[in-house]
Design an enzyme around this catalytic site. Structure first.
Site, PDB file in Angstrom:
ATOM      1  N   GLY A 247      -2.473  44.949 -46.273  1.00  0.00           N
ATOM      2  CA  GLY A 247      -4.341  45.313 -45.666  1.00  0.00           C
ATOM      3  C   GLY A 247      -4.713  44.190 -44.690  1.00  0.00           C
ATOM      4  N   HIS A 248      -6.101  44.650 -44.192  1.00  0.00           N
ATOM      5  CA  HIS A 248      -6.645  43.844 -43.626  1.00  0.00           C
ATOM      6  C   HIS A 248      -7.928  43.058 -45.061  1.00  0.00           C
ATOM      7  CE1 HIS A 248      -9.124  47.325 -42.744  1.00  0.00           C
ATOM      8  NE2 HIS A 248      -9.433  47.125 -43.628  1.00  0.00           N
ATOM      9  N   ASN A 249      -7.303  41.836 -44.773  1.00  0.00           N
ATOM     10  CA  ASN A 249      -8.979  40.809 -45.698  1.00  0.00           C
ATOM     11  C   ASN A 249      -7.866  40.895 -47.674  1.00  0.00           C
ATOM     12  OD1 ASN A 249     -10.853  42.923 -43.809  1.00  0.00           O
ATOM     13  ND2 ASN A 249     -11.631  40.831 -44.655  1.00  0.00           N
TER      14      ASN A 249
END
Length: 344
Positions: A247-249
């Site tokens: 997922g993001h980050n």
């Protein structure tokens, strides 16, 4: 298939002594034996070398037709020519490379490839059929882009990186050196970010990027989302199996192992040398400490300290989870006992 990489070419025939020098092993037996291929214990034939990974397969190794074996230096004697090393599996992997050299890709740019303005190509690149490279992308030396690869705007790819067919790498992604990306991977898709606006979901712009550091390997059909504001980072030397979602980050530390069908939610921080076994799931905004193992199918809902072994759902220390499971399996007997006591 009976053999792995059999070689008829005499140029690829090596003596046992030459292979022992390659892996810094000790020979016992005839050092002049000619080896022309590698195979597993069951399928090996005369002229091939195999390896014994542990005592459990010793009987099979004794029956093998292999001309020589790579074995552990902890095994005192063996009635075949052997190369003794501290890590037989690693040594055998290096020997496999001798008999299975990489096929050199054709250099240059295929006529069907599309290169946008201001693309920078270094020397000895191989750009395959129907590749698209966006404006301002930088492709390092000896990079291979196989058929149907999409490279977005301002992507940077380091030297000696290999990208297999049908990979999508979106804008501003940074790929390091000696990276291997298998077919179907998507890097830099938008993170799953929305905010409620009444009864609707308002899309949060995903303006960060993805950084893949040196010597990372990404298995087929993995998805690595770009950061919302900052970067999603896969640390140097980390290996992802097939079908992994990042997922993001997310930040994954160096030399970690992420096994198939793992799902990592947004903004998770994973330390160095962490192993996430198959189908493990990590909830968002958690920290997994370095040198930790998360067991297969585990659901991690809280931070995990360094040097831990967690399993189960919700995940907890593995020893505690084993005790819990042992108690759960006793519940039917306890219920029968309770019913018997109540009837009295």
């Amino acid at each position: 298939v009976r053999r792995l990489f059999p070689q008829e070419d005499s140029a690829m025939t090596k003596t046992l002594e030459e292979l022992a020098r390659l892996v810094e092993g000790k020979i016992e037996g005839d050092k002049e034996i000619k080896i022309s291929g590698v195979a597993n214990l069951e399928k090996a034939a005369e002229g091939e070398i195999s390896f014994l990974g542990g005592e459990k397969l010793k009987e099979q190794a004794l029956k093998s037709q292999a001309s020589a074996l790579v074995i552990s230096d902890k095994i005192e004697t063996f009635p075949k020519p052997v190369i003794k090393v501290s890590n037989p599996r690693l040594a055998f992997a290096k020997i496999m490379e001798v008999f299975a050299p990489q096929i050199a890709p054709p250099l240059g740019v295929h006529p069907s490839a599309i290169l946008s303005e201001e693309v920078s190509l270094s020397k000895d690149v191989s750009i395959g059929p129907n590749v698209f490279i966006g404006r301002g992308a930088q492709i390092g030396e000896r990079v291979t882009l196989q058929a149907n690869v999409y490279i977005g705007e301002e992507v940077r790819i380091g030297s000696d990186t290999l990208i297999y067919p049908n990979v999508t790498i979106r804008e501003r992604t940074v790929i390091g050196q000696k990276v291997i990306i298998h077919p179907g991977v998507v890097i830099g898709a938008d993170g799953f970010g929305f905010v409620k606006e009444g009864d609707k979901h308002y899309k949060i712009p995903q303006i960060g990027k993805v950084i893949i550091e040196d010597e990372v390997e990404i298995g087929a059909n993995c998805c690595i989302d770009r950061g919302t504001l900052d970067a999603t980072i896969i640390g140097r030397g980390t290996k992802l199996d097939n079908l992994v979602q990042v997922g993001h980050n997310v930040i994954i530390g160096e030399n970690s192992i992420i096994v198939g069908q793992v799902g990592i939610s947004g903004s998770v921080k994973i330390g160095e040398r962490v192993t996430l076994a198959g189908q493990a799931g990590i909830s968002d905004h958690l920290t997994i400490g370095r040198d930790t193992i998360i067991g297969g199918g585990a659901g991690v809902t809280k931070d995990v300290p360094p040097n831990s072994f967690y399993s189960g759902y919700p995940a907890g220390p593995h020893r505690e989870q084993k005790r819990i499971q042992a108690i759960i399996h006793q519940l039917p007997k306890l219920w029968e006992w309770y019913r018997g006591q109540a009837e009295k």
